[in-house]
Scaffold this motif. Structure first.
Motif, short mmCIF file in Angstrom:
data_model
loop_
_atom_site.label_atom_id
_atom_site.label_comp_id
_atom_site.label_asym_id
_atom_site.label_seq_id
_atom_site.Cartn_x
_atom_site.Cartn_y
_atom_site.Cartn_z
N SER A 108 0.85 -1.19 0.00
CA SER A 108 0.00 0.00 0.00
C SER A 108 0.89 1.24 0.00
O SER A 108 2.10 1.16 0.17
N TRP A 109 0.25 2.40 -0.16
CA TRP A 109 1.02 3.64 -0.12
C TRP A 109 1.68 3.81 1.24
O TRP A 109 2.81 4.29 1.34
N SER A 110 1.02 3.40 2.30
CA SER A 110 1.62 3.57 3.64
C SER A 110 2.77 2.60 3.85
O SER A 110 3.71 2.92 4.57
N ILE A 127 17.32 6.49 -1.97
CA ILE A 127 16.40 5.35 -1.94
C ILE A 127 15.09 5.78 -1.26
O ILE A 127 14.00 5.43 -1.72
N ALA A 128 15.21 6.56 -0.19
CA ALA A 128 14.02 7.05 0.51
C ALA A 128 13.13 7.85 -0.43
O ALA A 128 11.91 7.66 -0.45
N LYS A 129 13.76 8.71 -1.21
CA LYS A 129 12.99 9.54 -2.14
C LYS A 129 12.22 8.67 -3.14
O LYS A 129 11.05 8.92 -3.42
N PHE A 130 12.87 7.63 -3.67
CA PHE A 130 12.20 6.74 -4.62
C PHE A 130 11.00 6.04 -3.97
O PHE A 130 9.94 5.92 -4.58
N TRP A 131 11.15 5.58 -2.72
CA TRP A 131 10.05 4.89 -2.04
C TRP A 131 8.91 5.85 -1.73
O TRP A 131 7.73 5.50 -1.84
N GLU A 133 8.18 8.58 -3.38
CA GLU A 133 7.51 8.87 -4.65
C GLU A 133 6.63 7.70 -5.08
O GLU A 133 5.56 7.91 -5.66
N ALA A 134 7.06 6.47 -4.79
CA ALA A 134 6.22 5.30 -5.08
C ALA A 134 4.94 5.36 -4.25
O ALA A 134 3.85 5.02 -4.73
N ALA A 135 5.05 5.82 -3.00
CA ALA A 135 3.87 5.97 -2.14
C ALA A 135 2.91 6.99 -2.75
O ALA A 135 1.69 6.75 -2.80
N LEU A 136 3.44 8.09 -3.22
CA LEU A 136 2.60 9.12 -3.84
C LEU A 136 1.91 8.58 -5.08
O LEU A 136 0.73 8.85 -5.32
N GLU A 174 0.78 13.85 4.18
CA GLU A 174 1.74 13.04 4.93
C GLU A 174 2.92 12.62 4.03
O GLU A 174 4.08 12.69 4.41
N ILE A 175 2.60 12.22 2.81
CA ILE A 175 3.64 11.81 1.86
C ILE A 175 4.49 13.00 1.44
O ILE A 175 5.73 12.92 1.40
N MET A 176 3.84 14.12 1.11
CA MET A 176 4.59 15.30 0.68
C MET A 176 5.49 15.83 1.80
O MET A 176 6.60 16.28 1.54
N GLU A 177 5.01 15.76 3.03
CA GLU A 177 5.82 16.18 4.17
C GLU A 177 7.08 15.30 4.28
O GLU A 177 8.18 15.81 4.49
N ALA A 178 6.92 14.01 4.11
CA ALA A 178 8.06 13.09 4.14
C ALA A 178 9.02 13.38 2.98
O ALA A 178 10.25 13.35 3.15
N LEU A 179 8.47 13.70 1.81
CA LEU A 179 9.30 14.00 0.65
C LEU A 179 10.09 15.29 0.85
O LEU A 179 11.29 15.34 0.55
#
Length: 186
Positions: A108-110, A127-131, A133-136, A174-179
């Motif tokens: 899932s996205w989460s 790697i974090a950025k790729f994951w 972005e996959a969530a988004l 939540e995803i954009m904040e992490a990005l």
């Protein structure tokens, strides 16, 4: 939520050792036990007339040993090592695919966001950025608000009063904040 868990369980029962030994499946199962279990417990405690549910939760907690957050961290680390060694793309792994072959369950996205956060903790920002972005990419578009729970079978997001698409908006935020945090730390 119980239907989603039952579906996963039905798939796992076809060949339990094969399912559990797959690192993609193991990771998502550990996430369900470490984070989703708490969400289900909170729900059970907040529902009216829950004496029987609370009693079952108490009995279950006494008789079973649940995985810990460190178990999930180790599984996420293992998946990230596999990804690094074989240079696998997060999008494929998130779909349960390795080199175009379906080997595990879809994340899932989460799930993707959580792996991204674990990568940030380890200092692997690319790697974090790729994951993340996959969530988004796993979030449903604004026009398909009703599919948020199917896209995110592992985490139910509470709605914010007065906002029509609050579930998707909250997840996207939540995803954009992490990005943004990841980009800043890079």
């Amino acid at each position: 939520k119980t239907e989603q868990i039952k579906t996963i369980n039905d798939v796992a029962l076809t060949d339990v050792p094969k399912y559990v030994n797959n690192p993609l499946n193991a990771l998502t199962m550990l996430k369900r036990f470490t984070s989703d279990w708490h969400i289900l417990q909170q729900y059970a405690h907040n529902v009216n007339n829950t004496k029987k549910i609370v009693q079952n939760l108490t009995n279950t907690r006494k008789s079973l040993k649940f995985p810990s957050e460190s178990d999930f961290d180790e599984a996420a680390g293992n998946l990230l090592r596999i990804q690094g060694i074989y240079q696998l793309q997060p999008e494929g792994l998130a779909m349960g695919e390795v080199s175009g072959v379906k080997l595990g369950s879809t994340m899932s996205w989460s799930d993707c966001l959580e792996i991204g956060r674990k990568s940030v903790q380890k200092g692997d920002f690319m790697i974090a950025k790729f994951w993340i972005e996959a969530a988004l990419g796993k979030l449903p578009s604004e026009g398909t608000k009703s599919t948020i729970m199917s896209a995110n079978a592992s985490k139910e997001m509470p709605t914010i009063n007065g906002v029509g698409s609050s579930v998707i908006e909250k997840a996207r935020l939540e995803i954009m904040e992490a990005l943004v945090t990841t980009e800043f730390r890079m």
